[in-house]
Design an enzyme around this catalytic site. Structure first.
Site, short mmCIF file in Angstrom:
data_model
loop_
_atom_site.label_atom_id
_atom_site.label_comp_id
_atom_site.label_asym_id
_atom_site.label_seq_id
_atom_site.Cartn_x
_atom_site.Cartn_y
_atom_site.Cartn_z
CB SER C 217 -0.88 0.03 1.26
OG SER C 217 -1.78 -1.02 1.29
CB SER C 255 -1.91 -1.52 -3.89
OG SER C 255 -1.11 -0.39 -3.64
CG ASP C 257 -2.78 2.35 -4.43
OD1 ASP C 257 -1.87 1.95 -3.69
OD2 ASP C 257 -3.07 1.78 -5.50
#
Lengths: 333, 333, 333, 333
Positions: C217, C255, C257
């Protein structure tokens, strides 16, 4: 909260409404309504706007750009579903022919509900003439700013809660602000209609059970005069769906429940301290004005016969009065 | 990742693309492109779809309903900004005249970018004939499914990074899935153009600094064959903007950066364990295919002269080759 | 565009950054970073803020309220995943004990990435002491406002593109505005790392293929000084994901984000005409500063050994220099 | 529509609810409520979930990840505002100590409303013990699955429409599905309370005008057994706010109006033809069950005295009965 002088969206200073209504022969029952925040050239003098997609089953144009840019640059047009794109295209013509500008890009905002029960909608009868007439009327609205309701403009063929629907409007005045709402009502089932908490739809009798309409949507337009930003106005817009549900709708899946809000931005909030807390009465005004605009559409619309002989009955006001009596409420309206 | 056989959106089985290109006189450089997920009647056999609004400065129609219902029911049409509504209206005509249905409601999906630099866009020259031609071509696409790129269809008058832009396509094949992307490229500034990491825009010389275009947008269409739901496809769609930025764009404010994604749903993911983790290679495929589709649009477009004598130069490929050499990369493309 | 004097988020006047780094024994490699828009009591003097959820796989606190109210009222804290809630709780303690207020409601903003590869994260070692230290440091940052990068604060145990990651920062100065970005980098695969367009990850050799991290991340914090509203700042925030992808990430499914943006609001835009058009250079600055902040995290982080003997190697800068040479670019950094 | 056997969220098969209530001395009136979709390990057997942020003024944790991944992986916890983060942290402890897993990442879902009027909320008295007790109770709920309402669990100190609020639940059974709703009611003003359309709040008299609460929010949890996807469940979740407004709230600005929905996915819809049209009765069930859950909270809560001697009076049911009589409705409840 109290309504404004006209109990209409035109209580927001500067706002104009114009209808073009097309009733011809046995199959054409349609039209278009224009709402303008001011009478100038909106492309030059944009106003802050916002959109709430409560249930975006619908074909409205122009909404994504409002979400990002936070402004509208054309009148808000309301019409019948299948006329949406011709109306949008004619708004561009209006700019060329009436405003003398040829924009290489334009974001027409057109809302729609499906009037196919009473009008030959696939014929797409709403065109340049009607669009020009509606915008001209909205921009030149004079005198008392009264807004015709019921079977007019884009609302001409619409159905509300199994009764004849159409255009309705209302307003509320709070401390330092006005909120006006105009709806094009075309949603709901008879058994769900609730007026001021009274289950009118279940109590009222019609000659026959209302046949279903092909469409089931509502367009809600909220106007205010408060100088707020688009994010705040979006939160105001979200409250219109609450006013809708107070009349009985639960947002059926094919009900396109859209709200388009704009502000003329002419009045500063009395206070901005405490973040957005000052908006709470604006929310309440929006809920109330939306609820009443819907009721007004039903109270003003008249029984209509149209496409393929379909009939949509008006809400029988005498029965409503009697029902209200039984539910402990004298009807003032 | 590897491209499919055609390196085109048509590598996704069943997908068809059709262009109608209109180049007439000195001022008309326009057209329309249709993309169909399958050759049947989409209104009867809808496909799962999703939308990403990265920067919704644009006039596309049909997007809100996709967000809520998660399907598309018409071909995806790409055209020039001011033709948007006429194209949407003509899609309805297509249903009546070609498909023999008269839907009382229809949600045409039309994307647009502004081609006013090379075409007389206010003339709105794209009409029924072009729409029918493009959809017919898409639905009947035979043989190898090759997609014309560059100055064709909706991409005819478009500009990309100051060079001649237009239509580009690419695909990637992963473990058990295919992703195809088609773009209508009309955004970016010359100095920002990056190809495979090389600052091509800054290095390449043109006869003159490219004059600015009135518009600055890109439409990205992503197709896959994976049987995933709309929420998952939305996450796939969001990756297209990443492919865009790898070519240099940073999403300028008036750049309408829209992605419309659909899936034919014909292939089950090899695994669904671990939540949506199986999507990661699909994201990567989408980024890569979008990046290459944009580059392909630039490589295939040819210099064009149009409206008011405006000229848009093609990307000079000989210079690109030389620049690549200097940056340690032999050009394979 | 040019960086500011410090090439750090602290180039935005008033912004302070403080780290608390906890490296103990063989298993504790963690910490927390605080970013403050100003040194006052934010609960009393909130600042305009916005959030972009590019891929919201993550546990950050406080984001929904920012989306609706458009402000932040606490420092932005960055830490290790499983410490998120203890950090949020300790921010409340900070108010009682350092600021002398006992708010009955508070919206702590805590971002996180998963450092479980190098630290015993389930031990949740970050507590009141570290939170107080980080906020104190951020609020009292004096002198040159230099921001430590690499293995510090919340970034201590993090991984970037298979190399040692952590905290990075950068800034850009435009016409009348500054944008600063700080990231806590913990995402990406080695083969994807791209620096200034050069495929560094594929070219550089490590002693062993980097073992995968449990997390994947990035938290991106964007600060500016422009007096813009939350909706506009949201569009700025959306550009950080574009900077991320230019370093190679395609936003893998796990991830997280996230971008959190705020503005000190101290500078009026030089022009507001043309709607939000004046934001385009701010977008570009955000893309560039984010890209460089990520690269800076990788350039500053040092090889670390931690939990269960895991080793994460720093990006070998000598190899990077050599690779840049081969790709036609002398390395200036 | 008809309620289920228990008229509770536990009518959805498999769903369990557990409360931990903490009433100590004169200042502690708090607790926590756990809702589980099934009694297994949710981290291993996630369920489809969705979130609606009607007015996201609030501190709930875990919501962004639900929006992207479409699942929940922990019980849904409801508590008092300032205990939010300690509750989230304790949910992680629960996994280690009760479930024997040490996840390196976990997304606890905690909703909250502000009970500072009746409890010393800054003391944050809800900790591990209470969290474990509530989850244990929810997972082991046996026999009839009855859910305690009123001053219990997270609802202990809450206020509704100026009366004593707290926890309420209700359910509706439709053709082939069940919907259950549980609310933690802490919002509204006395004058707005509407029960079944009757303006109860304006008609009922209290010994004194209810002093305002510091908080003003509601958490709504919707459960169903229909095998639908997250996007569809999100549309279901959006209807809870409609049920709320039918009791009088208009979503005041500081009212955090959150809905968290999940489905056990055990029943296939009877039909999926016509897109999402089959959801309409599910929407209606959600509106009705939410409205009644709120009313049930008010009907079950008892007068409470707490922090700093504050008193919150229960809704006087005898007066309600009398008011209903005057409004033409015998009270059945």
């Amino acid at each position: 909260m109290e309504p404004g002088r006209l109990n209409a969206i035109t209580d927001v200073e500067g706002v104009g409404v114009g209808h073009s209504t097309l009733v011809e022969g046995e199959s054409v029952r349609t039209g278009v309504t224009a709402i303008v925040p001011h009478r100038g050239n909106l492309l030059e003098e944009k106003v802050v706007a916002a959109v709430d997609l409560f249930n975006a089953y619908g074909k409205s144009t122009g909404l994504p750009q409002i979400m990002f840019e936070g402004v509208i640059e054309t009148p808000v047009m309301l019409t019948e579903t299948l006329n949406t794109w011709r109306v949008a295209d004619a708004v561009l013509d209006y700019h060329r022919e009436r405003l003398g500008v040829s924009p290489g890009s334009l974001n027409p905002v057109v809302g729609e509900t499906n009037g196919g029960f009473l009008t030959d909608n696939i014929g797409r009868h709403v065109g340049r003439r009607e669009v020009f007439e509606a915008i001209d009327a909205a921009r030149s609205q004079t005198g008392r700013g009264v807004v015709a309701e019921g079977n007019v403009g884009g609302g001409t063929p619409m159905t509300g809660y199994g009764f004849k629907g159409g255009v309705g409007t209302s307003s509320r005045v709070g401390g330092g602000f006005t909120v006006g709402v105009l709806v094009q009502l075309n949603c709901g089932s008879k058994e769900d209609l609730t007026v001021a908490g009274v289950p009118v739809g279940r109590e009222v009798r019609l000659p026959e059970a209302p046949p279903p309409s092909p469409g089931n949507s509502i367009m809600m337009v909220v106007a205010t005069d408060l100088a707020i930003e688009s994010r705040q106005l979006w939160k105001v817009a979200k409250r219109a769906a609450l006013g809708l549900t107070r009349t009985g709708s639960y947002g059926g899946n094919k009900s396109g429940d859209f709200t388009i809000a704009f502000t003329t931005g002419k009045r500063e909030p009395e206070t901005r301290s405490g973040g957005d807390g000052f908006l709470s009465p604006v929310y309440k005004a929006t809920v109330e004005a939306t609820e009443e605009a819907i009721v007004n559409a039903l109270f003003k619309a008249e029984t209509m016969t149209g496409f393929e002989g379909h009939v949509r009955h008006a809400l029988p006001l005498d029965q409503v009065e009697e029902v209200f009596g039984r539910y402990g409420r004298p009807l003032q309206k």
